[in-house]
Structure formats: structure tokens, C-alpha cells
Design a protein around this motif. Structure first.
Motif, short mmCIF file in Angstrom:
data_model
loop_
_atom_site.label_atom_id
_atom_site.label_comp_id
_atom_site.label_asym_id
_atom_site.label_seq_id
_atom_site.Cartn_x
_atom_site.Cartn_y
_atom_site.Cartn_z
N ALA A 351 29.67 30.88 35.33
CA ALA A 351 30.97 30.47 34.78
C ALA A 351 31.88 31.66 34.59
CB ALA A 351 30.77 29.75 33.46
N ALA A 352 31.30 32.84 34.43
CA ALA A 352 32.11 34.04 34.19
C ALA A 352 31.41 35.24 34.79
CB ALA A 352 32.31 34.24 32.69
N VAL A 353 32.23 36.25 35.15
CA VAL A 353 31.66 37.53 35.56
C VAL A 353 31.72 38.43 34.33
CG1 VAL A 353 31.84 39.48 37.14
CG2 VAL A 353 32.51 37.20 37.90
N ASP A 360 40.80 37.92 33.94
CA ASP A 360 40.29 37.79 35.31
C ASP A 360 39.37 36.58 35.42
OD1 ASP A 360 41.65 39.89 36.29
OD2 ASP A 360 39.94 41.24 36.49
N ASN A 361 38.65 36.30 34.36
CA ASN A 361 37.78 35.14 34.39
C ASN A 361 38.56 33.83 34.33
OD1 ASN A 361 34.85 35.72 34.57
ND2 ASN A 361 35.40 37.19 32.98
N VAL A 363 41.40 33.61 36.12
CA VAL A 363 41.75 33.51 37.54
C VAL A 363 40.57 32.95 38.33
CG1 VAL A 363 42.49 34.80 39.57
CG2 VAL A 363 43.36 35.44 37.33
N LEU A 364 39.36 33.31 37.88
CA LEU A 364 38.15 32.86 38.55
C LEU A 364 38.15 31.34 38.73
CD1 LEU A 364 35.34 34.23 39.35
CD2 LEU A 364 34.48 33.17 37.28
N ALA A 365 38.45 30.62 37.65
CA ALA A 365 38.34 29.16 37.71
C ALA A 365 39.62 28.49 38.16
CB ALA A 365 37.93 28.62 36.35
N ASN A 367 42.25 29.89 40.29
CA ASN A 367 43.06 30.61 41.27
C ASN A 367 43.78 29.68 42.24
OD1 ASN A 367 41.21 30.44 43.75
ND2 ASN A 367 39.86 31.28 42.18
N LEU B 220 44.80 38.45 45.16
CA LEU B 220 43.68 37.54 44.98
C LEU B 220 42.53 37.90 45.91
CD1 LEU B 220 42.81 34.98 43.44
CD2 LEU B 220 43.63 33.64 45.37
N PHE B 223 40.55 40.53 44.35
CA PHE B 223 39.79 39.90 43.26
C PHE B 223 38.56 39.21 43.84
CE2 PHE B 223 39.21 36.13 40.47
CZ PHE B 223 38.89 36.80 39.30
N SER B 231 28.87 38.86 41.68
CA SER B 231 28.06 37.67 41.47
C SER B 231 28.45 36.62 42.49
CB SER B 231 28.27 37.11 40.06
OG SER B 231 27.78 35.80 40.00
N ALA B 234 29.14 33.21 40.79
CA ALA B 234 30.45 33.08 40.16
C ALA B 234 31.53 32.96 41.23
CB ALA B 234 30.72 34.28 39.25
N PHE B 237 31.64 29.51 42.36
CA PHE B 237 32.30 28.70 41.35
C PHE B 237 33.82 28.84 41.45
CE2 PHE B 237 33.88 28.29 36.91
CZ PHE B 237 33.61 26.95 36.73
N ALA B 238 34.27 30.03 41.84
CA ALA B 238 35.72 30.26 41.97
C ALA B 238 36.26 29.67 43.27
CB ALA B 238 36.00 31.76 41.93
N PHE B 240 35.29 30.77 46.24
CA PHE B 240 35.24 31.78 47.29
C PHE B 240 33.97 31.60 48.10
CE2 PHE B 240 37.34 34.56 43.84
CZ PHE B 240 38.58 34.01 44.11
#
Lengths: 524, 364
Positions: A351-353, A360-361, A363-365, A367, B220, B223, B231, B234, B237-238, B240
Motif C-alpha cells: 500500500a505504501a513505499v 509521494d505515497n 501519487v502512488l495510489a 497517479n 511521473l 517516480f 517495491s 507497491a 498497486f500504483a 505500474f
């Protein structure tokens, strides 16, 4: 429940008020346990009940905080697995530690003191495997073996030390029914020789079938000690999951809304030997509902989450629908664009880095779903850090995330605060569909209630929420509907109001389609 | 007894910043000891190795020329290494780029047009990228270890170049020497300064490094690279894809290595010959790590490593020491960079043997 009988021969192993604290959390709280010579003793309990912690103390992997272990009536300190083996305790773990590239004999030799020839090891292993009905070819490479055969290696490895007590941690969770039957025969032989077995399980049927006595744990405490054959599955389940009456539902559904999340005969093959395959999972979550998927860990929950989130899309697009659209073949970003949000079980590295800041986390979910506000520069996709930080602060405020500094690394937050952020990250978008796996796993009580309230509020505002949880308290607190997953199969969906803990406990123990009142009491 | 590395709870921030300088200092000390053992005055030797080349315009140009391929390749490798793709075969992609870029001047040497040079550069990039596509394909679809495949492909490229210049591409005017014909003037990268030989390739290197730095820092895509590198789960999950990242990182680094290759043969050597690189593709690995996997750091690191080439030549001339000294210095430098980084992150613990703890597993 019936008291620990003091009759008969002196116990092989006795545990007196054994306690293990992790910080202020008592994983095991004053546990009493007695294992007699030549018995198969079951240790029953839900996940997180403290079973694994207890046996790790017995095998010298963890040191107890307080309490006493008596081995053959003499107090002992088991400081390492080596000590445990020397005094005669063997253990077979749930996950094996085998080298796939080596042969069976080589793997066994690795656990023995150096200097024993491989031929002798192979000979001895063959003898033992024949004796106990554990067919095993010492020359076979582990990589070529099934999970059941790998388990036999571990058992033979334990037997080579000639132990008086063998501890088996959830041994059937990785076995086929036929393999399990074979294992039971082996256990019966061990018992006939006067060895004792401590058998950890949550499967009521098995325990009733092979165990002489059972000790039941719940929340780190012994809630019962009994003869499982004299109990009904219902009474065992009650001891396992607690007997309190269900709490009041938080969400009152007047009329059912549209189906926002649906699976139709969703089947997914297992991705690895330890994974579970999903078998014909059918579920529907309507707007305004919270459907809870109960079950003991490792019964297909993460596989279900992967299929719902699209992290691992499924071949047949029609088996998963979000807001009426078939999405089975779509990835997670496309599903998010349809208004779905996802919260995985593992916070760190999924769920997070942990090393990246909270923004940034975010943006992870988001983006893709928040492309317009978070990204600029057209095709370059330049991250607008100012906009992201602002949204990140909004989430922290809404969810009361306590952190050091403006935008700290995700890994520096406590589990509860990070989880609040991760849930808040999705809620901030007002998702039409939210899928959450273990929303409050390892989270402190305050954060847990904050998260549960947020889920209830989301459903109230007309979203469909699916919560995968092992925590029955949580399920009764938030869910409007409940289904139970067991070995990759999902039970029917029941309204929470019609369910008791007992019935859920039975379904979790794999007692599908049996009557809740305990008519199956004499199952063998 | 065995040696264990134990992760430090809080690695020193200051030391991680200083690490490359620490490594450089340790390399100089070790180098001094080595010179002393060779019977040379360490002071003199280190002076002519590290300082003298900086005092002369000619050798400054040489440093820029040697830094060009190192920076181009090293900057591309940062993308690979940050995304957890271990392209070790940049040397092969460099050669593939040089060969592809040389198609125009070797086969169409009578074609005089301003299009020749741009075409060569594009061919060079495509050649390097295609050569990197082999390990990328093997990793993405066959789960092959890219370290092995990319490294093995280096030797194939070297032998292929050898065969080309001895066989079909050998110049008819070279008295049987294994070289191609000299490139026509339109196929040569122009020099950019009146004072020396530094050519346009150096500008490419600076632009490429700055561009990649911008990408990593602000976009991006950058990123995505760092998330997938830290990871994979992760990253998934994003939304990518680590498989697409294998392709992206290998093609970018291969393309830049190819550009380095064509720039080298066009701007410096002006023809193809059996050996066109003193191991730039491998030295660039050191450059990438010494530059902290940051494209801007790579520029500085590239200049430092270029100095070891020029300094190596200098001590060979002045002190009569083998030119292998360059490789030794480069090896020392990589060793010290990696050990400094490791010791900043971990502490070493000696564990004296205990009874075999082999059967405890990970059940929680």
C-alpha cells in the motif's frame, strides 16, 4: 469448559502461566497447557489468538516474558531450537525451509550435525519414511516434489531427532484431503509409539477426528480445555471466536441500491504452491452496503483482493464488474478510473513505499485517477508537488494522522497512523466502490475505531464497501452483510443480523452447509 | 565462525553524502601504497596520475573525450539500476551502436550530405537499443537473469565487430589491416572548441544526463522508476508494470550506450577497428555508482573516471608503469564505493558457530 484433568500419568509437557509481551501487547497471556505422553493435543484458535507465539516459545524461537515450562516434570529454559531438539521437541513449521535445488537427503543432512555421510542419512531417512508411512525418495530433488511431499521431508527431519513431542503448525493448510488423510495415519503411528503431538489447527473437523484433547486460545488467553470428541463443533467454535452476542449494526439499509461491485463465478488458479485458488466466487455489493468477507488467513483473501483490485487481472472480463461494467481484464488504474478504491492488507511495500514521503505515497495510489490535478506538463507528466502536498495535508487532517513533520517518510509513521493515511487516501476521492483487506490489522484501538467509522460513513453516503477481515468484532461492528471464505470458496452472503459468531466460526472452520445448532456434533 | 551484516538502525546521513569522496580518498591512499610497492615515489606517481592531467589544456580535452561515453552510458545505467534492472552489457550495446552507426559511412562512403551524421546518430541509438532489447525480452518474457545475458552478449558483439572489420567491412586500401575505410568528413562529429579535440558528443552527454535528471526528479516516469525499483508490489498497486519498466530501462540505457558508441567511432576514431573501447561500458558501471545513481552525479563521476584513463597514460609515459594501472585504480574505486556504501548501511558482526538452526522456518 471442563477443567484440565490432573488424572493419569504426569504430563510430558506442562506450561504454567506462560506470558509473552510485545511492548504492552500480550500475545500470550498466562497460558496453561498440559500435554500427556502419547496423546494428540490440539491447540485451537483464530488467527492472532496466540497459537504461533506459544509454540515458538516452546521451540525456543521466542523467549517468554514470564511463566514456566516443565518438561517431564522438570523446569526447563528453552533458549534455542537446538535446545528444544536436544531435550526431545521437534517441530514442523507451516512454511518449510527447504532448498529446492538440493535432494531430499541433502536437505535432511543440512539439519544434522556435520560429519554424517549422505548415504547414511539417506538410509536412515528411507527407514523412517517407510516406518511411518511417509513415502519419500531420498534422491529426488525438492523442486520436483509436491507440497505434501515437502512436508514429509520436514516430518522425517523432525523424527530423525527421535523426539518425544512433535509440534505441527497448521499442517493440513497446504495439503490436499488425500495427503491430509495420510498425515493422520502417520500421526496415529506416532501416538501408538507413545510420542505426543501438539497439533495446531483451526479446522474443527480435523481436530475432532484425530485429537484426544484440545486447548482453545482466544486473544492470547486459554478459553477452554476439553475433549474435542465430547464437544460439538458449535461449542468448539464458540470457544474459538467468543460467545458474546453480536453488536448493533451501524449501517441501516432501507432499500437495496444498485449493485456496484460484483463477481460471477470468479475462479483464479493458484499462482504459487502456497497460494490458494479461488473457486467460483460469487458476490454482490450494493450501494450503501458493507459486505464483510470473514475467514481465517490464507484461505484466499489476498487472492480475492488481487482479482478485485486488478493487480492481477483475470482472463474472463465478465467475472468481475464494477458499476455494471465488466472489468476482469482491466488493470488497477482503469478500475480506479471507474470510481473504485483499494486498500491492501500489507502497508509496507504494497500500500505504501516506506522510504518515500507521504505525498509521494499519495501519487502512488492516485497517479491516474487524479491525473488532472496532480500532473502537469502534458505528456511529460510532471508531478505537481504543491498540489499533491495540499491533498496530502487534507487527508492527514481529515483522518487525524499523527506524524512528525510536514511530509515524513511513510515508514516513520506508526502502523495505525499509516493505515489511517492509506484509508484516507482512498476516502478522499469519495470512491463509489471501496475494497479493503484487513482494514485494522495490527492497528491500535483508537485508529481502528476511526477507520471503521470512516468505512461506515462512506457506505452511508451511498458507496459499496467490501471489507475482508479476520476480526469478528470488526465484522459485527461495521458489516451489513457477511460471507465467509474458506479454501478459496465463498459461502452464501448472509445479512449480519441473521448471523451469530458461532455460525461464522463453523463456516470458518470449513463446516460448509452444516447446521449451526450442532447436529454435526459427532462428526468423525 | 561466520560474518554477518547487520542493518544499522540509523545510517549516518553525513557519511552517505561523503561516501563517494571517502571512497576516492581511500583509492588514492591504496594507490599510493601500490606505487610504493612498485618502487616508485608515491607522491610523484599520484601527482602525475591525478594532478598533472588537470594542468594541461590538451589533457583536459582528453578527459572530456573519455568522459563522453562514460557519462552517456552511466546516465542510462542509472535508470536501469534505480528500477532494479541490472544491465551489465553496456559495452556490447556500445559496440552495437558503433556498428549500426557505421553502416552509413562504411557502405555509402560516397554519399556526401548533411543528413549523414544525424542518420548515423539515430542508427547508433537504435542499434544499441535493439541489442539491449535481447536481454530485455529474455527477462520480461522468459524470466532470465539480465546480468548474465547482457554480459554474455558483450562478447558476442566484440567478436562480431572483429569479424566485420576483418571480413566484409575491411577497407580495400588498408593493406590488410583489420579496419574499415576512414569515415568521410560528413560522418565525423565536429569539434566544439578551438582549443582542442573535444567534440559534439560531450554536449550530447551533458544534455542526456540533464534530461534524465529532470525525468527522475520531476516526472511521473521518474517516480515510476524509483517505486518499481524499491517495491515491485507497491508499483503494481500504483498501476505500474515492472515488465514495461524492464523494456523502458533497457532500451533507454541501450540507446544511450549506442549513442556513445557511434559518437566514439565518429568523433574520435573515425573508423571501425577490432577494439573501439577500453572498457567504457564496464567503467560506466563504476561511474553510475560513484555518481550515486543520480544523472548529475554521473557527470562528475564520469570526469573522475576519465581522469583515471588519462592519468594511467601519463604514468605509463613518465614513470614507465604498465597501463593496466588504470584498471587497477578503477577496480579499487568501485570496491571502495561499494564497501563504503555497505558499511554505512550495515555493521559487520562476527558470529561464532552455534548448533545448526536449520529447521526453524518463518511461520508467524
Amino acid at each position: 469448559m471442563s477443567a484440565v484433568a490432573a488424572s493419569g500419568a504426569s504430563p510430558l509437557l506442562a506450561v504454567r502461566s506462560l506470558t509473552k509481551l510485545f511492548g504492552s501487547f500480550a500475545a500470550c497471556n498466562a497460558i496453561d497447557l498440559e500435554v500427556r505422553p502419547g496423546e494428540i493435543h490440539a491447540l485451537l484458535g483464530e488467527n492472532g489468538a496466540g497459537k504461533s507465539t506459544l509454540v515458538k516459545m516452546l521451540f525456543g524461537v521466542l523467549a517468554p516474558t514470564s511463566g514456566q515450562i516443565l518438561w517431564k516434570s522438570r523446569p526447563v529454559v528453552i533458549s534455542s531450537p537446538g535446545v528444544a531438539r536436544r531435550i526431545g521437541i521437534g517441530m514442523v513449521f507451516q512454511h518449510f525451509s527447504l532448498f529446492e535445488a538440493l535432494t531430499v537427503a541433502e536437505n535432511i543432512a543440512l539439519s544434522l550435525p556435520p560429519g554424517i555421510s549422505l548415504g547414511k542419512v539417506a538410509e536412515e531417512a528411507s527407514r523412517l519414511s517407510e516406518l511411518y508411512g511417509l513415502p519419500l525418495d531420498p534422491k529426488a530433488h525438492v523442486a520436483d516434489l509436491s507440497v505434501g511431499e515437502r512436508q514429509r521431508i520436514e516430518i522425517v527431519r523432525a523424527l530423525l531427532q527421535n523426539p518425544d513431542l512433535i509440534i505441527l503448525d497448521e499442517p493440513t493448510s497446504v495439503l490436499t484431503p488425500q495427503e491430509a488423510d495420510r498425515l493422520f495415519e502417520t500421526l496415529a503411528k506416532l501416538k501408538a509409539e507413545g510420542r505426543s503431538v501438539l497439533y495446531i489447527s483451526h479446522r474443527l473437523e480435523e481436530v475432532q477426528r484425530i485429537c484426544d484433547r484440545a486447548t482453545v486460545l482466544r486473544h492470547g488467553k486459554v478459553t477452554g480445555a476439553c475433549d474435542p470428541r465430547a464437544e460439538t463443533p458449535a461449542s468448539l467454535a464458540r470457544m474459538m471466536v467468543g460467545s458474546d452476542v453480536a453488536a448493533v449494526n451501524a449501517v441501516q439499509v432501507a432499500a437495496k441500491g444498485d449493485v456496484l461491485l460484483e463477481t460471477r463465478n470468479l475462479s483464479v488458479p493458484a499462482r504459487s504452491p502456497f497460494a490458494v485458488s479461488l473457486k467460483n466466487v460469487c458476490l454482490e455489493v450494493h450501494a450503501g452496503e458493507i459486505l464483510a468477507i470473514a475467514g481465517v488467513a490464507g484461505n484466499g483473501q489476498s487472492e480475492l483482493f488481487d482479482a478485485l483490485s486488478g493487480e492481477f487481472p483475470v482472463a474472463d472480463a465478465g467475472t468481475v464488474s464494477i458499476r455494471g461494467r465488466p472489468v476482469g481484464a482491466l488493470g488497477i488504474s482503469a478500475r480506479r478510473l471507474l470510481g473504485a478504491g483499494f486498500v491492501p492488507e500489507e502497508r509496507h511495500g504494497h500500500a505504501a513505499v516506506p522510504s518515500l514521503p507521504l505525498s509521494d505515497n499519495l501519487v502512488l495510489a492516485r497517479n491516474q485517477s487524479d491525473r488532472r490535478s496532480f500532473l502537469g506538463g502534458g505528456v511529460l507528466g510532471i508531478i505537481r508537488h504543491a498540489a499533491v502536498r495540499l491533498a496530502s495535508q487534507r487527508i492527514s487532517q481529515t483522518m487525524d494522522v499523527r506524524k512528525s513533520g510536514e511530509d515524513p517518510a511513510a515508514g516513520s509513521l506508526s502502523g495505525g497512523n499509516l493505515q489511517k493515511y492509506i484509508v484516507g487516501r482512498e476516502l478522499d476521492r469519495q470512491p463509489a466502490v471501496l475494497v479493503v483487506n484487513q482494514p485494522t490489522w495490527g492497528v491500535d484501538a483508537g485508529a481502528a475505531s476511526r477507520i471503521r467509522q470512516a468505512l461506515v460513513d462512506l457506505a452511508r453516503s451511498g458507496s459499496a464497501v467490501l471489507v475482508i477481515s479476520q476480526d469478528l468484532d470488526e465484522i459485527f461492528e461495521v458489516a451489513t452483510e457477511v460471507a465467509v471464505i474458506s479454501e478459496g470458496r465463498l459461502s452464501e452472503i448472509h445479512p449480519t443480523t441473521t448471523l451469530t459468531r458461532e455460525k461464522i466460526g463453523l463456516l470458518m472452520g470449513g463446516m460448509h452447509g452444516r447446521n449451526e445448532s450442532g447436529e454435526a456434533a459427532h462428526a468423525h | 565462525m561466520r560474518i554477518e551484516l547487520e542493518k544499522r538502525a540509523k545510517p549516518s546521513m553525513l557519511l552517505s553524502i561523503l561516501s563517494p569522496f571517502l571512497a576516492l580518498g581511500l583509492t588514492v591512499i591504496a594507490g599510493g601504497i601500490m606505487f610504493a610497492l612498485l618502487g616508485k615515489s608515491p607522491g610523484m606517481a599520484l601527482y602525475s596520475f591525478f594532478v598533472e592531467p588537470l594542468l594541461d589544456v590538451w589533457s583536459l580535452h582528453e578527459i572530456a573525450i573519455k568522459a563522453t561515453p562514460l557519462i552517456l552510458i552511466g546516465a542510462g545505467l542509472t535508470v536501469c539500476y534505480r528500477s532494479n534492472n541490472w544491465n551489465i552489457g553496456a559495452e556490447g550495446q556500445f559496440i552495437a551502436g558503433a556498428i549500426a552507426g557505421a553502416i552509413v559511412p562504411v557502405l555509402f562512403h560516397d554519399w556526401h550530405s548533411p543528413l549523414v551524421l544525424p542518420l548515423m546518430l539515430v542508427f547508433g541509438m537504435i542499434g544499441g537499443a535493439l541489442y539491449a532489447a535481447i536481454p530485455a525480452f529474455l527477462k520480461a518474457h522468459m524470466n532470465t537473469n539480465e546480468i548474465l545475458t547482457s554480459l554474455m552478449l558483450v562478447y558476442i558483439a566484440q567478436l562480431f565487430l572483429d569479424w566485420l572489420v576483418r571480413g566484409p567491412w575491411r577497407s580495400p586500401d588498408a593493406y590488410n589491416f583489420p579496419v574499415t575505410r576512414d569515415f568521410m568528413p560528413e560522418a565525423v562529429l565536429p569539434e566544439i572548441l578551438a582549443s582542442g579535440r573535444t567534440n559534439l558528443g560531450f554536449v550530447f552527454a551533458l544534455v542526456a544526463a540533464a534530461g534524465l535528471w529532470f525525468m527522475m526528479r520531476y516526472t511521473l516516469k521518474g517516480f515510476e522508476i524509483s517505486v518499481l525499483g524499491q517495491s515491485e508490489r507497491a508499483g503494481r498497486f500504483a498501476g505500474f508494470s515492472s515488465r514495461r519498466m524492464i523494456w523502458f530501462s533497457m532500451l533507454v540505457s541501450g540507446g544511450l550506450a549506442g549513442l556513445a558508441g557511434v559518437s566514439e567511432v565518429s568523433g574520435v576514431i573515425n573508423k571501425l577497428q577490432p577494439i573501439i573501447s577500453p572498457g567504457y561500458g564496464f567503467t560506466a558501471i563504476i561511474v553510475a555508482f560513484l555518481g550515486r545513481l543520480n544523472p548529475l552525479g554521473v557527470i562528475a563521476a564520469g570526469l573522475v573516471l576519465a581522469l583515471t584513463y588519462v592519468g594511467g597514460e601519463a604514468v605509463q609515459l613518465t614513470l614507465n608503469i604498465s597501463d593496466k594501472i588504470t584498471r587497477v585504480f578503477q577496480g579499487l574505486l568501485l570496491f571502495f564505493v561499494l564497501s563504503c556504501d555497505t558499511l554505512i548501511q550495515y555493521r559487520i558482526r562476527l558470529v561464532f558457530s552455534r548448533i545448526g538452526r536449520s529447521s526453524e522456518g518463518g511461520a508467524l
